[in-house]
Design an enzyme around this catalytic site. Structure first.
Site, PDB file in Angstrom:
ATOM      1  N   LYS A   1       5.148  22.955  76.323  1.00 49.29           N
ATOM      2  CA  LYS A   1       4.431  21.871  76.547  1.00 49.29           C
ATOM      3  C   LYS A   1       4.770  21.754  78.254  1.00 49.29           C
ATOM      4  CE  LYS A   1       3.622  17.121  75.694  1.00 49.29           C
ATOM      5  NZ  LYS A   1       4.413  15.678  75.122  1.00 49.29           N
TER       6      LYS A   1
ATOM      7  N   SER B   1       4.221  11.798  70.074  1.00 48.40           N
ATOM      8  CA  SER B   1       3.567  12.774  70.780  1.00 48.40           C
ATOM      9  C   SER B   1       3.720  14.775  70.305  1.00 48.40           C
ATOM     10  CB  SER B   1       3.847  13.047  71.965  1.00 48.40           C
ATOM     11  OG  SER B   1       3.046  11.602  72.618  1.00 48.40           O
TER      12      SER B   1
ATOM     13  N   SER C   1       0.492  13.198  72.590  1.00 51.82           N
ATOM     14  CA  SER C   1      -0.051  14.372  73.364  1.00 51.82           C
ATOM     15  C   SER C   1       0.231  15.530  73.098  1.00 51.82           C
ATOM     16  CB  SER C   1       0.871  13.523  74.852  1.00 51.82           C
ATOM     17  OG  SER C   1       1.942  13.510  74.684  1.00 51.82           O
TER      18      SER C   1
END
Lengths: 492, 516
Positions: A78, A180, A156
């Protein structure tokens, strides 16, 4: 090359040893997938050259029989984990051109274990969101339903979930503050683990909420999540909040006996707005486990309904504080206006952050004001304690349960157009309902895909356990995995 | 309890003319907050070097520059020095303390917050005993105690440099994240002299502990003073805060001027407003600080990246993450107060001398070394160090700790002087020569330059006779009862002998001869 979509780390490394295919061939295949699925927008940066170099190194080690745990295994990270010499943006204008000079501990450990990085994945700006729609690089799309009438991947860490689901990598690293990692894993049909707080170092993870952030792991198969956890977990001198005790690698047994395991079904998770399909899926697995002689029990976590509001306050307070460093002086965006320092700050921050980030900063600063601190922040901390105590009570040795089984999300992946019709705050309050309590309590939780919905979208469930119960969690998930035989996505 | 009310005199001796009514009615109340930089190799939460005067932005870790994703790691040595200091001030050291974030935007504060200990500090409830004595203001020393509210660990900020010409600001982060302890005192002082004396004593203590260099001129120790006036017996009234006073005399002057300013505001019917002021040492006034006019809300929040700081208060079991306070207590050296008591008791020194000696740690060490020879008189040694050595060094604008004269050379010079072989002027000359060239030996200096005093009685008698013969007028006056001229005769003797006679011997001899 044989079917790779459900091949595990072990399987891939076996193929290397059997010379069925080589790391460089496999890496090329993954990079090719990443390229072909460019429209999904899973990656902010694809690191082809680096990945290729790493794979040749892996190849050398495999040939000399010094193969590491993750040699020749593709990973995606990420874009809120700092990676030396690789741009790390947090999907924000503020850090659009930020290239760290150091590595996050998680990334270092992956590299030391021989992993090959495919790229940095998309996210909601500074990980604030549950759809991976609020990124300066545009939204990420769910690989199960893209193109017209596309669906969101969840967030996310949507980019990471999509990268795994679409086959661009075997393992992806996300971060999990309120769900997330688990949320996009659930909506994209992969396994997503949020480890115990402090089990995995946060050093180099650009923070959202320091007291809740945990690096998360996604893979199609739980055994790969386990292997990756064994690589990245453990104390870190650079993160004072990591647990000090030595981490012992977790072993997944092929077939565990469920008859002595007690699983609680918290009634408060049966909440308003939960889709029938999710409830059916939940019941389906309850029945499956009961069939396996697992002890199923209804339990209560009475403070669940207030959890999301408390989460929201604490989140915004820490956000306000963590974001104070972005002033345009040392790094990141610096706006043109410089006739006063204050003006420089104001214009930099207003150009650098999107509305979601700015409004959270605003709210957080409001809660932290002297006259509000007791009323909001302290109260929220007290409630957080009660929420945490709820878990302690149900995991209590005498009369409690070993694990909890709940849905991961309230529905399958929403349509992009429906999702963006509501604002970020309302979406988070809805989407994070089942996932954020585990962050409040710091306990481990894992999302596992079960079946497809009528829309042919993944439906997943969540298992939670007491602190450091990863071994049990992963083993039970392994069992569920075997029982449900989830149909993984084959990208064309 | 010390309820004396001090009339304040400025250094130049100007007497302030207050009506006795006003003096009686206003009591000044002073409290100090002192920031001391801890003497550690590395910073409070990072591995960057903690040193003064390094190349700009050369001691900055990623954490110090608040690079995203970096985390604080508490430096154990800072905790150790903080605890040691707290113990020296008889504080209650807390088993658990916490770190907080204090938010404000400033260019030299990269993270937008300072990590400090606002709510649960390292230590509470201590006190500092000290003596107040400023020659020229106080006739004799008196004792004072100031209570300590709390001692906390915190980060220092960087430094902003404003280039007015090019209209730009530059930031040096070398100091950012340097370890500080803030010592918060109760407002229980009454004037600037007391405040200055407190700071002086505190400097001595932290120097003894090795906790802080105490160099105020380098900013290693910075003083904030809060000042208010009240009518006797009434609660504390609005106070002003003077920030960052950079010297001990500065503390005395800033507080005195602020008290005077407030008094005149009140006497003219004005009101004191709660504000932050700075001390202009050249204009000798306190001035409001413009950028701090707005009342700041620091939006304190617990620092989530640092677990509570735990200490072992009961046993000597030391652990990587939990320091043993009893073990640290064992490291406590003899403190200045105890040294003074010992000097007075063991060496029969005057309190004023003891204070002066303890004020100069290097001289104190020399004193102990020089007195190890029992033949020497302790008071004479103390006087020699305080009056002569210090004068020589002061004239050269040298720090005492930079004095290059070896102990052997110093004791040789001292012995030459104490045994009457050289006089005071020669002694100072020798000290100066030794400072110029450390390879010299005192005895050889005086021998080579012929500076040894004449102690041969016969020679002295001859010299005296010569003076008597040459000055019949003065001798007559003396014999007529005008004893004052004796001094004049001695003066002639000194001149005629190039100041090389042992004058104690010579004056005795002169008197003898005159009385014949």
């Amino acid at each position: 090359m044989k079917k790779l979509s459900t091949n595990t780390i072990k399987g891939i490394q076996n193929s290397y040893r059997q010379k069925e295919f080589s790391p460089t061939q496999f890496i090329e295949k993954c990079l090719e997938t990443a390229k072909k699925t460019k429209d999904l927008n899973a990656f902010i940066t694809v690191t082809s050259d680096l990945c290729f170099n790493q794979s040749t190194e892996s190849e050398r080690r495999i040939r000399s029989n010094t193969c590491n745990f993750l040699d020749g295994i593709t990973v995606a990270v990420k874009d809120n984990f700092c990676t030396k010499d690789i741009r790390t943006t947090c999907a924000s204008n503020m850090l659009k051109n930020f290239t760290p000079t150091y590595n996050a501990t998680v990334y270092s450990k992956l590299m030391n274990a021989g992993a090959c990085i495919v790229g940095k994945t998309n996210l909601d700006e500074f990980a604030m969101g549950s759809g991976t729609v609020d990124s300066i690089f545009g939204p990420t799309h769910n690989p199960w339903c893209h193109g017209e009438n596309c669906r969101i991947p969840g967030g996310s860490s949507g980019g990471s979930a999509v990268a795994v689901s679409s086959g661009a990598c075997v393992v992806a690293i996300g971060s999990d503050t309120g769900g997330s990692t688990r949320n996009p894993a659930a909506l994209c049909g992969v396994v997503g683990l949020k480890p115990t707080y402090g089990l995995v170092s946060r050093h180099g993870l650009i923070p959202l909420v320091n007291s809740m952030d945990v690096p998360g792991i996604m893979a199609k198969k739980v055994e790969d999540v386990c292997l990756t956890l064994n690589v990245i977990a453990g104390p870190d001198e650079l993160d004072s909040t990591t647990l000090k005790t030595k981490f012992n690698p977790i072993i997944i047994k092929d077939d565990i006996d469920l008859s002595k395991i007690r699983i609680g079904i918290p009634k408060e998770y049966h909440c308003e707005g939960m889709s029938d399909e999710v409830i059916e899926t939940w019941q389906y697995v309850i029945d499956l486990l009961a069939n396996e002689k697992c002890i199923m029990k209804s339990v209560s976590l009475p403070h669940t309904s207030v959890s999301i509001a408390v989460y929201s306050i604490l989140n915004q307070c820490e956000v306000a504080s963590n974001m104070a460093r972005y002033d345009g002086l040392e790094y990141g965006l610096r706006a043109g206006a410089d006739y006063s320092t204050e003006e420089l700050y104001a214009s930099t921050r207003s150009e650098g952050f999107n509305n979601v980030v700015r409004s959270r900063i605003f709210a957080g600063n409001y809660f932290l004001l002297r006259q509000n601190y007791e009323k909001y922040f302290i109260k929220a901390l007290k409630l957080r304690r009660l929420i945490s105590n709820d878990f302690n009570n149900v995991f209590n040795v005498d009369q409690g349960v070993d694990l909890l089984l709940t849905p991961s999300t309230l529905s399958d992946a929403p349509l992009y157009k429906d999702f963006i019709s509501k604002n970020n705050r309302d979406q988070c309050a809805f989407q994070d309902y089942c996932t954020q309590p585990a962050n409040m309590a710091g306990i481990p939780a894992i999302s596992v895909p079960i079946k497809l919905s009528r829309n042919k979208m993944p439906l997943s469930l969540q298992l939670m356990g007491p602190m450091l119960s990863e071994e049990l969690l992963l083993n039970v998930v392994k069992k569920i995995e075997n029982l449900v035989n989830f149909p993984f996505l084959e990208m064309q | 309890m010390n309820n004396m009310n001090f009339r304040v005199f400025s250094k130049t001796g100007l007497k302030r003319h207050y009506s006795s009514h006003a003096v009686k009615n206003f009591q000044s109340v002073v409290g100090l907050e002192i920031h001391a930089q801890l003497n550690t190799k590395t910073k409070l939460f990072s591995g960057a070097q903690n040193s003064f005067g390094s190349l700009v932005n050369n001691c900055v870790s990623l954490f110090d520059a608040s690079i995203p994703g970096t985390l604080p790691v508490l430096n154990r040595k800072c905790v150790e020095l903080g605890v040691l200091t707290a113990l020296a001030f008889s504080c209650k050291v807390n088993e658990i303390s916490n770190f907080d974030r204090k938010h404000y935007f400033y260019a030299d504060l990269p993270a937008g917050y300072q990590i400090t200990q606002q709510r649960a500090p390292l230590a509470n409830d201590g006190e500092l005993k000290f003596q107040v004595f400023t020659p020229g203001i106080h006739k004799k020393p008196y004792n004072k105690i100031s209570k300590i509210k709390q001692i906390q660990l915190e980060q220092d900020s960087g430094k902003s440099l404003h280039d007015a010409e090019l209209k730009r600001s530059l930031v040096d982060l070398n100091r950012a994240g340097a370890p500080l302890i803030e010592i918060v005192f109760e407002p229980d002082l009454e004037d600037g002299e007391e405040a200055a004396a407190l700071v002086k004593e505190l400097v001595l203590i932290v120097q003894r502990l090795g906790a802080c260099s105490g160099r105020m001129e380098e900013g290693a120790l910075r003083v904030d003073a809060n000042v208010s006036l009240r009518h006797f017996g009434e609660p504390l009234s609005t106070r002003t805060e003077i920030k960052n006073i950079g010297s001990i005399r500065g503390v005395a002057n800033a507080v005195r001027h602020e008290i005077d300013r407030q008094r005149s505001v009140l006497q003219n019917g004005g009101k004191i407003i709660n504000e932050t002021r700075s001390w202009d040492a050249i204009a000798k006034v306190t001035v409001p600080m413009r950028d701090k006019e707005v009342v700041q809300d620091y939006r304190y929040m617990p620092e989530p990246n640092l677990p509570p700081l735990r200490l072992n208060l009961t046993t000597k079991g030391d652990h990587k993450d939990v320091l043993s306070v009893p073990l640290i207590r064992d490291q406590l050296p003899v403190l200045p107060e105890e040294s003074r008591t010992n000097l007075i008791k063991d060496f029969k020194l005057q309190p004023v001398i003891a204070i002066q000696l303890v004020n100069e740690p290097t001289l104190l060490n020399l004193f102990y070394t020089l007195t190890s020879d029992q033949h020497r008189n302790a008071t004479k040694i103390a006087n020699f160090l305080i009056n002569d050595l210090l004068t020589v060094l002061n004239k050269r604008k040298m720090y005492v700790e930079d004095c290059s004269i070896s102990v052997e050379n110093l004791s040789q010079s001292l012995d030459l002087y104490l045994s009457g072989k050289i006089n005071l002027d020669v002694c100072r000359y020798v000290l100066n020569e030794l400072l110029n060239d450390s390879s010299l030996v005192p005895f050889e200096i005086v021998k080579d330059k012929g500076l040894l005093l004449m102690t041969d009685e016969k020679v002295i008698e001859d010299k005296c006779m010569k003076v008597i013969e040459d000055n019949p007028k003065l001798v007559k006056q003396y014999k007529d009862g005008k004893v004052k001229v004796f001094k004049a005769l001695l003066g002639i003797l000194i001149k005629s002998s190039n100041d090389k006679l042992d004058m104690s011997l010579a004056s005795r001899k002169m008197e003898e001869l005159l009385k014949k």
